[in-house]
Design a protein around this motif. Sequence first.
Motif, short mmCIF file in Angstrom:
data_model
loop_
_atom_site.label_atom_id
_atom_site.label_comp_id
_atom_site.label_asym_id
_atom_site.label_seq_id
_atom_site.Cartn_x
_atom_site.Cartn_y
_atom_site.Cartn_z
N GLY A 367 37.79 51.71 41.92
CA GLY A 367 39.02 51.97 42.68
C GLY A 367 39.71 50.62 43.19
N ALA A 368 40.71 50.76 43.98
CA ALA A 368 41.29 49.54 44.77
C ALA A 368 40.45 49.13 45.47
CB ALA A 368 42.64 50.27 45.35
N ILE A 372 32.71 52.19 42.88
CA ILE A 372 32.57 53.06 41.36
C ILE A 372 33.32 54.02 41.76
CG2 ILE A 372 31.41 54.18 40.19
CD1 ILE A 372 29.29 51.96 40.21
N VAL A 373 34.03 54.68 40.79
CA VAL A 373 34.89 55.90 41.05
C VAL A 373 33.81 56.93 40.47
CG1 VAL A 373 36.76 57.52 40.33
CG2 VAL A 373 37.24 55.10 40.66
N SER A 428 39.11 47.19 38.02
CA SER A 428 37.73 46.40 37.85
C SER A 428 38.67 44.82 37.27
CB SER A 428 36.90 46.83 36.76
OG SER A 428 36.09 45.73 36.13
N PRO A 429 38.31 43.92 37.79
CA PRO A 429 38.81 42.62 37.12
C PRO A 429 38.59 42.45 35.63
CG PRO A 429 36.98 42.11 38.81
CD PRO A 429 37.35 43.62 39.04
N ALA A 430 37.28 42.97 35.20
CA ALA A 430 36.69 42.55 33.98
C ALA A 430 37.43 43.54 32.99
CB ALA A 430 35.30 43.26 34.07
N HIS A 431 38.09 44.76 33.26
CA HIS A 431 38.75 45.82 32.50
C HIS A 431 40.00 46.36 33.31
CE1 HIS A 431 35.96 48.27 34.10
NE2 HIS A 431 34.78 47.62 33.37
#
Length: 662
Positions: A367-368, A372-373, A428-431
């Motif tokens: 989430g923002a 974890i959602v 997520s900054p990774a994806h």
Amino acid sequence: MGTRKTKKTRTKIVALSGALAVIGAIGTATAFGTGTQDPRRIEADGNRLTVPVAGGHAVVDVASLAVRARADDGRTWQLSARAAGNLGPADRISVHGAKATWRYAKTGLMVTASARGGRLAITVHAARKTTLKWPVTGTEPATQELQIPRGEGLSVPVTDRWWNSAAGGLAGSEAGMADGLTMPFWGMSLPSRHGASYIAESDIGTTLKFVSAHGRLHTETEHRFSPQESTNDYSVTFALTDGSPVAAARDYRAWLQDHGGIGTLREKIARNPEVGKLVGAFHTYAWGQARTSEGIRRLRALGIDRMWIGYDADGSPMDREATNLAKQAGYLVGPYDSWANAQDPASADTSVSKWPAPVWTDGCVRGADGKIVTGFGDRGCYVSSEALRQAEPHRHYLTDRTREMTANGATSYFLDVDAAGELFTDHSPAHPMPQAQDRRNRLARMAWLSGDRKLVLGSESAGSWANRVLSFSHGSGTPVDDRLWTLERDRAAWGGYTPSGAPAVFFKPVQLPTDLAKAMYDPRYRVPLYQTVLHDSVISMERWELSWSKLPDQSRARALLAMLYNVPLNLVLDQSELDRHGRQIAELQKYFEPLHKAAATRPMTDFRWLTPDHLVQRTTFGDGVLTMTANFSATSHDGLPAGCVDAVVKGGKVRRLCPEGL
């Protein structure tokens, strides 16, 4: 028109005291011939823009975004009330041929109106995050019915006291255009063969709200503009219709054919002949003995020669022997799978939620706030489709998963959730991923399953946007009311996931509360919107936890609806279910099979009510290749007994079915 170049009419317009004044026109030659005006040309008069549409004109008030219809026969009515809130004054107004543009400086909205495909198309652009509540439809006093694609479809009388009350479950509710409805349109019916169709071309970020005011239902559409979600542009089309309860669906089918197209079953069968085994088949999830070779032989002994057989991911898939026997019998076999949930492998409650490290938790949607959602049912997390997409070239999670799930020789696959429209923004900054990218990812992997992998693919409550990549849908036939989810969470009433061979959640008969049963299954309000759009593309039926025998009180009406719409029943089977209902299931399937073979690959071309109470209904497929007439009333009609359905295949005799209740 080839490469012929022409000049375009150019009209200059300025705002004078809040009104429009035409200053002049330069040039007269158009692509329609020298001296001939473009029939799509927008006319300006004061604050009004008159836009030509099929069957008449739409008149837009640029000061308020109110829209009125003027039909060719002179009838006028309101297509939309003014936008909610204060837009501010309109300025920078310009009209060029078939397009007009203007601005609301106060709210930062830019608007384009055009005549396109026989419809009025309006696009609102916002550069910053904001909301717009518009169009506001159904406020015209002459409006009689509202059509909404909730599941298969409903047509609701706007002045009905029950639908306007809390008991109806509609007033005060809302539905996301991308995930709450199966298709992003709605319709209105008026007297004297008039009506309107509305299509939310920008479905992501758009919500349809159902409002009761002064004893009348109307709708208010709200769009959330967001640069992050790429929902800066909001487009809605307006069309005039003949007021039929399926007219808006016909309009949307025509629109869909012009925007990405409809993938027909004929095309899918040509690419993969296994898809052809869906034609004439009922669907079932098998449990216990029904998954075994003995269960397959029992189905054959009943005379059932077409069936789609699915099985849950409970650690006991159909073995290769049973799968091969099913294939020899002409059946399709496919596992249930979901790529939407991940849990800690050490404590996961289902095998489909166990992924190789590090999917849990590196592949979770965030989430923002960076957290974890949480996944469906407060279980684990929702898996990011972008995380799986990025990992697939080198980790092969999906390839390995699919290979393992079909190692028994299965040629079909049910991928839960993917086509249902539940889309996520991943922070997520990774994806990172906006909802539009989530949809593209899901479409790509479904296309891979049905294309490269040659699997007969189905998904849950498939939205129309997914029609080209799958062949069947479990759930799009069910007009779900939110009260159903409340009932299903009551394990004492609905049943849980025990015993393992026949979980009560699927097998325990349930009596729906009166209001819920009326909202979902009263045939007076049911209309085949999904079939009108996609009958020749996606084989649609009810949800898997709403098997035919799960709701005994609705079993007869549901069988009649399935035959009327030319769609299969969805079942659950174990040994005891076959003992109780095997004969009835076989009789229903034998009646259905030749009718489906006649019309499965044809569009539904007509639906009509034959009686004022809407309880006798008729459908037509193709050029009349099949006509179905169902009598849901308690009395006979024109020789058709109550509780019966007649079928006429073109050139053939009447075939009648009077299904027994359970």
